[in-house]
Design a protein around this motif. Structure first.
Motif, PDB file in Angstrom:
ATOM      1  N   ASP A  31      20.709  27.695  14.515  1.00 30.01           N
ATOM      2  CA  ASP A  31      20.950  27.742  13.058  1.00 30.01           C
ATOM      3  C   ASP A  31      22.426  27.942  12.417  1.00 30.01           C
ATOM      4  O   ASP A  31      22.667  28.307  11.386  1.00 30.01           O
ATOM      5  N   GLY A  32      23.487  28.178  13.404  1.00 29.34           N
ATOM      6  CA  GLY A  32      24.710  28.573  12.983  1.00 29.34           C
ATOM      7  C   GLY A  32      25.928  28.228  13.969  1.00 29.34           C
ATOM      8  O   GLY A  32      25.625  27.777  14.977  1.00 29.34           O
ATOM      9  N   HIS A  63      22.750  22.383  20.921  1.00 39.85           N
ATOM     10  CA  HIS A  63      21.944  22.585  20.175  1.00 39.85           C
ATOM     11  C   HIS A  63      21.675  21.600  18.959  1.00 39.85           C
ATOM     12  O   HIS A  63      21.096  21.964  17.905  1.00 39.85           O
ATOM     13  N   GLY A  64      22.172  20.467  19.124  1.00 36.69           N
ATOM     14  CA  GLY A  64      22.115  19.384  18.016  1.00 36.69           C
ATOM     15  C   GLY A  64      23.047  19.259  16.845  1.00 36.69           C
ATOM     16  O   GLY A  64      22.970  18.426  15.994  1.00 36.69           O
ATOM     17  N   TRP A  65      24.110  20.068  16.968  1.00 37.47           N
ATOM     18  CA  TRP A  65      25.215  20.076  16.097  1.00 37.47           C
ATOM     19  C   TRP A  65      26.059  18.978  16.420  1.00 37.47           C
ATOM     20  O   TRP A  65      26.313  18.461  17.334  1.00 37.47           O
ATOM     21  N   SER A  79      29.000  21.988   7.694  1.00 37.99           N
ATOM     22  CA  SER A  79      27.950  21.502   6.577  1.00 37.99           C
ATOM     23  C   SER A  79      26.679  22.016   6.708  1.00 37.99           C
ATOM     24  O   SER A  79      26.188  22.402   7.990  1.00 37.99           O
ATOM     25  N   LEU A  80      25.887  22.221   6.029  1.00 38.40           N
ATOM     26  CA  LEU A  80      24.643  22.537   5.917  1.00 38.40           C
ATOM     27  C   LEU A  80      23.572  21.795   6.951  1.00 38.40           C
ATOM     28  O   LEU A  80      22.599  22.125   7.287  1.00 38.40           O
ATOM     29  N   ASP A  81      24.089  20.448   7.173  1.00 37.01           N
ATOM     30  CA  ASP A  81      23.188  19.570   7.973  1.00 37.01           C
ATOM     31  C   ASP A  81      23.656  19.485   9.282  1.00 37.01           C
ATOM     32  O   ASP A  81      23.835  18.377   9.881  1.00 37.01           O
ATOM     33  N   LYS A  82      24.152  20.534   9.654  1.00 34.80           N
ATOM     34  CA  LYS A  82      24.469  20.705  11.434  1.00 34.80           C
ATOM     35  C   LYS A  82      25.581  19.956  11.742  1.00 34.80           C
ATOM     36  O   LYS A  82      25.787  19.083  12.922  1.00 34.80           O
TER      37      LYS A  82
END
Length: 84
Positions: free
Chosen positions: A48-49, A6-8, A65-68
């Motif tokens: 998103d999480g 998912h891009g994290w 962090s909020l930026d994945k």
């Protein structure tokens, strides 16, 4: 640094092996063959999480962090070489 489905991004202070499935489940193990059975860090990602399902006793901290990005700091003192 390793990327998830998912891009994290997973960033670790030690080398790790990452196993993941298409649904977002991730298993993180230290890349150490000589340390016996390890308890993995288990994460479940979506768009998103992240859910932290299990933490290893070898993990010192896990920061999301909020930026994945997921930053994992491991207890390095477990892996120090003993002097003869």
């Amino acid at each position: 640094m390793k990327k998830t489905v998912h891009g994290w991004e997973i960033i670790s202070n030690l080398d790790v092996r990452l196993y993941q499935d298409e649904a977002g489940g991730v298993v993180i193990l230290l890349d150490r063959d000589d340390f016996g059975d390890q308890v993995p860090v288990l994460l479940n990602f979506d768009g998103d999480g992240v859910d932290i399902k299990a933490l290893s006793h070898l993990a010192k901290s896990v920061r999301v962090s909020l930026d994945k990005k997921v930053l994992i700091e491991w207890h390095e003192e477990y892996f120090e070489e003993e002097a003869d």
